[in-house]
Design a protein around this motif. Structure first.
Motif, PDB file in Angstrom:
ATOM      1  N   GLU A 264       0.803  -1.212   0.000  1.00  0.00           N
ATOM      2  CA  GLU A 264       0.000   0.000   0.000  1.00  0.00           C
ATOM      3  C   GLU A 264       0.844   1.273   0.000  1.00  0.00           C
ATOM      4  OE1 GLU A 264      -2.377  -0.382   3.448  1.00  0.00           O
ATOM      5  OE2 GLU A 264      -3.541  -2.086   2.698  1.00  0.00           O
ATOM      6  N   ALA A 265       2.164   1.130  -0.066  1.00  0.00           N
ATOM      7  CA  ALA A 265       3.041   2.300   0.025  1.00  0.00           C
ATOM      8  C   ALA A 265       2.923   3.166  -1.231  1.00  0.00           C
ATOM      9  CB  ALA A 265       4.486   1.861   0.220  1.00  0.00           C
ATOM     10  N   VAL A 266       2.751   4.460  -1.027  1.00  0.00           N
ATOM     11  CA  VAL A 266       2.670   5.421  -2.117  1.00  0.00           C
ATOM     12  C   VAL A 266       3.699   6.531  -1.915  1.00  0.00           C
ATOM     13  CG1 VAL A 266       1.214   7.082  -3.312  1.00  0.00           C
ATOM     14  CG2 VAL A 266       0.213   4.939  -2.458  1.00  0.00           C
ATOM     15  N   ARG A 267       3.761   7.054  -0.712  1.00  0.00           N
ATOM     16  CA  ARG A 267       4.677   8.139  -0.404  1.00  0.00           C
ATOM     17  C   ARG A 267       6.034   7.585   0.045  1.00  0.00           C
ATOM     18  NH1 ARG A 267       1.214  10.740   4.192  1.00  0.00           N
ATOM     19  NH2 ARG A 267       1.211   8.496   4.681  1.00  0.00           N
ATOM     20  N   PRO A 268       7.082   8.395  -0.036  1.00  0.00           N
ATOM     21  CA  PRO A 268       8.409   7.929   0.411  1.00  0.00           C
ATOM     22  C   PRO A 268       8.421   7.534   1.885  1.00  0.00           C
ATOM     23  CG  PRO A 268       8.628   9.892  -0.946  1.00  0.00           C
ATOM     24  CD  PRO A 268       7.154   9.697  -0.706  1.00  0.00           C
ATOM     25  N   GLU A 269       7.650   8.263   2.712  1.00  0.00           N
ATOM     26  CA  GLU A 269       7.630   7.914   4.135  1.00  0.00           C
ATOM     27  C   GLU A 269       6.982   6.561   4.393  1.00  0.00           C
ATOM     28  OE1 GLU A 269       4.588  11.299   3.456  1.00  0.00           O
ATOM     29  OE2 GLU A 269       6.614  10.761   2.841  1.00  0.00           O
ATOM     30  N   ASP A 270       6.084   6.138   3.491  1.00  0.00           N
ATOM     31  CA  ASP A 270       5.493   4.807   3.634  1.00  0.00           C
ATOM     32  C   ASP A 270       6.558   3.725   3.501  1.00  0.00           C
ATOM     33  OD1 ASP A 270       3.007   5.976   3.932  1.00  0.00           O
ATOM     34  OD2 ASP A 270       2.523   5.852   1.799  1.00  0.00           O
ATOM     35  N   PHE A 271       7.460   3.912   2.548  1.00  0.00           N
ATOM     36  CA  PHE A 271       8.553   2.948   2.394  1.00  0.00           C
ATOM     37  C   PHE A 271       9.516   3.024   3.578  1.00  0.00           C
ATOM     38  CE2 PHE A 271       7.180   3.358  -2.032  1.00  0.00           C
ATOM     39  CZ  PHE A 271       7.143   2.029  -2.420  1.00  0.00           C
ATOM     40  N   GLY A 272       9.705   4.219   4.138  1.00  0.00           N
ATOM     41  CA  GLY A 272      10.548   4.340   5.323  1.00  0.00           C
ATOM     42  C   GLY A 272       9.985   3.560   6.486  1.00  0.00           C
ATOM     43  N   ILE A 273       8.657   3.633   6.684  1.00  0.00           N
ATOM     44  CA  ILE A 273       8.018   2.869   7.757  1.00  0.00           C
ATOM     45  C   ILE A 273       8.138   1.368   7.492  1.00  0.00           C
ATOM     46  CG2 ILE A 273       5.807   2.392   8.873  1.00  0.00           C
ATOM     47  CD1 ILE A 273       5.045   5.302   8.342  1.00  0.00           C
ATOM     48  N   ALA A 274       8.002   0.988   6.216  1.00  0.00           N
ATOM     49  CA  ALA A 274       8.127  -0.432   5.867  1.00  0.00           C
ATOM     50  C   ALA A 274       9.533  -0.945   6.170  1.00  0.00           C
ATOM     51  CB  ALA A 274       7.791  -0.638   4.397  1.00  0.00           C
ATOM     52  N   PHE A 275      10.545  -0.160   5.817  1.00  0.00           N
ATOM     53  CA  PHE A 275      11.916  -0.591   6.096  1.00  0.00           C
ATOM     54  C   PHE A 275      12.220  -0.551   7.590  1.00  0.00           C
ATOM     55  CE2 PHE A 275      12.728   0.184   1.545  1.00  0.00           C
ATOM     56  CZ  PHE A 275      13.435  -0.967   1.254  1.00  0.00           C
ATOM     57  N   ALA A 276      11.588   0.334   8.334  1.00  0.00           N
ATOM     58  CA  ALA A 276      11.743   0.337   9.792  1.00  0.00           C
ATOM     59  C   ALA A 276      11.161  -0.949  10.380  1.00  0.00           C
ATOM     60  CB  ALA A 276      11.058   1.561  10.392  1.00  0.00           C
ATOM     61  N   THR A 277      10.019  -1.384   9.852  1.00  0.00           N
ATOM     62  CA  THR A 277       9.436  -2.655  10.290  1.00  0.00           C
ATOM     63  C   THR A 277      10.346  -3.825   9.942  1.00  0.00           C
ATOM     64  OG1 THR A 277       7.231  -1.722   9.927  1.00  0.00           O
ATOM     65  CG2 THR A 277       7.394  -4.116  10.148  1.00  0.00           C
ATOM     66  N   ALA A 278      10.925  -3.780   8.737  1.00  0.00           N
ATOM     67  CA  ALA A 278      11.864  -4.837   8.340  1.00  0.00           C
ATOM     68  C   ALA A 278      13.084  -4.849   9.259  1.00  0.00           C
ATOM     69  CB  ALA A 278      12.294  -4.625   6.893  1.00  0.00           C
ATOM     70  N   SER A 279      13.543  -3.663   9.679  1.00  0.00           N
ATOM     71  CA  SER A 279      14.678  -3.594  10.598  1.00  0.00           C
ATOM     72  C   SER A 279      14.349  -4.255  11.928  1.00  0.00           C
ATOM     73  CB  SER A 279      15.072  -2.135  10.818  1.00  0.00           C
ATOM     74  OG  SER A 279      15.413  -1.502   9.597  1.00  0.00           O
ATOM     75  N   VAL A 280      13.135  -4.019  12.422  1.00  0.00           N
ATOM     76  CA  VAL A 280      12.716  -4.642  13.677  1.00  0.00           C
ATOM     77  C   VAL A 280      12.678  -6.161  13.529  1.00  0.00           C
ATOM     78  CG1 VAL A 280      10.820  -4.871  15.329  1.00  0.00           C
ATOM     79  CG2 VAL A 280      11.429  -2.622  14.435  1.00  0.00           C
ATOM     80  N   LEU A 281      12.186  -6.623  12.390  1.00  0.00           N
ATOM     81  CA  LEU A 281      12.114  -8.066  12.136  1.00  0.00           C
ATOM     82  C   LEU A 281      13.511  -8.679  12.121  1.00  0.00           C
ATOM     83  CD1 LEU A 281      10.023 -10.274  11.549  1.00  0.00           C
ATOM     84  CD2 LEU A 281      10.302  -9.788   9.121  1.00  0.00           C
ATOM     85  N   VAL A 282      14.443  -8.010  11.481  1.00  0.00           N
ATOM     86  CA  VAL A 282      15.826  -8.509  11.436  1.00  0.00           C
ATOM     87  C   VAL A 282      16.439  -8.507  12.835  1.00  0.00           C
ATOM     88  CG1 VAL A 282      18.144  -8.011  10.587  1.00  0.00           C
ATOM     89  CG2 VAL A 282      16.203  -7.848   9.042  1.00  0.00           C
TER      90      VAL A 282
END
Length: 307
Positions: A264-282
């Motif tokens: 559902e990411a459209v804005r650049p900040e949406d991808f930033g939140i997604a990568f922050a979630t991926a960082s937590v998962l890692v």
């Protein structure tokens, strides 16, 4: 006569020295070829190992750079704007799945290695384990949706997803634990039996403690698969972003949340939140693996002191 004999022996000695010299040259040549081949193979293996490390570092650096400062304390602890409900749901799913699968997998591995022979039942059991290992995860999700969500009427909940995932990780636990049990020397078992212990006591108090590092390895592999799965979790746990109060409620794991964020990411900040979630998962996977490695090291150290 003596002169001729001395000349004959001298000639034979020279021929033998020449043969020895040629043989030595051949041996040295073969030895040099082997050393060159060993050096070449060592270089290839070292390069492959370095490529694995570089790939891991590239993935980690890319993920942590792309989160662009969105990973902060509020992001981790907020139930409304952060991912705290997803972290709690993921931990619930991991703990319940391991609690269900580990006793069954451990008992099965002990039975296969310590008590079984080569009967038709054992061959069928091994075939069943191999078949479970080869089934795609989406099939497990469909089975969990039918069995646990609908027939047993758990609904989309953490308990339904955990039961589904526990079946999926059984082959990992069984195979890894069985291989660990095979490495225990028979002298351990024979010594325990010679002291008057029963087969069951030997297995519980001698074999299993010695195989604990391998059992912990199976738990690590199982946790890694549980954390990384998405299809079975999507069908059985659900999508609710609420904070689960019990394992009988629906929830959203980190992998499902990450999928929807990127979808559902459209804005650049949406991808930033997604990568922050991926960082937590890692980070979560690294913490679990590190804790398990520390426990494994301590068990091996204590076992070495005992032996």
């Amino acid at each position: 006569m003596i002169k001729k004999l001395s000349e004959f022996f001298l000639a034979e000695t020279q021929v033998s020295n020449q043969r020895f010299g040629r043989d030595a040259e051949r041996r040295n040549f073969r030895l040099a070829k082997r050393k060159l081949f060993d050096t070449l193979m060592y270089g290839i293996m070292a390069a492959a190992s370095g490529a694995v490390i570089i790939a891991l570092l590239f993935v980690l650096i890319y993920i942590f750079r792309s989160q662009a400062g969105y990973l902060n304390w509020s992001f981790l602890t907020s139930a409304e704007t952060g991912i705290l409900p997803m972290i709690v749901t993921t931990l619930y799913v991991v703990l319940v799945s391991i609690a269900v699968a580990l006793p069954v997998g451990l008992a099965t591995a002990i039975f296969l290695n310590e008590y079984s022979g080569n009967s038709p039942f054992i061959r069928i059991l091994r075939l069943a384990i191999e078949t479970l290992a080869g089934i795609p995860s989406i099939i497990y999700g469909l089975f969990g949706l039918l069995m646990f969500v609908r027939i047993l009427n758990f609904g989309q909940s953490i308990i339904a997803g955990s039961f589904t995932l526990s079946i999926m990780i059984l082959p990992v636990i069984i195979r890894t634990t069985e291989e660990s049990l095979k490495t225990i020397p028979n002298s351990f078992r024979e010594g325990s039996l010679a002291l008057g212990a029963t087969k069951f006591q030997t297995t519980i108090f001698v074999v299993i403690p010695s195989a604990l590092p391998g059992i912990l390895t199976s738990v690590i592999l199982a946790i890694g698969r549980v954390v990384g799965e998405s299809a079975p979790v999507l069908l059985t746990v659900g999508l609710a972003k609420n904070m689960p109060r019990s394992i009988f409620e629906s929830g959203r794991t980190l992998t499902i949340h990450l999928f929807y964020l990127t979808n559902e990411a459209v804005r650049p900040e949406d991808f930033g939140i997604a990568f922050a979630t991926a960082s937590v998962l890692v980070i979560l996977v690294v913490i679990i693996n590190t804790a398990a490695k520390i426990l494994t090291f301590n068990f091996r150290k204590k076992l070495g002191e005992i032996l």
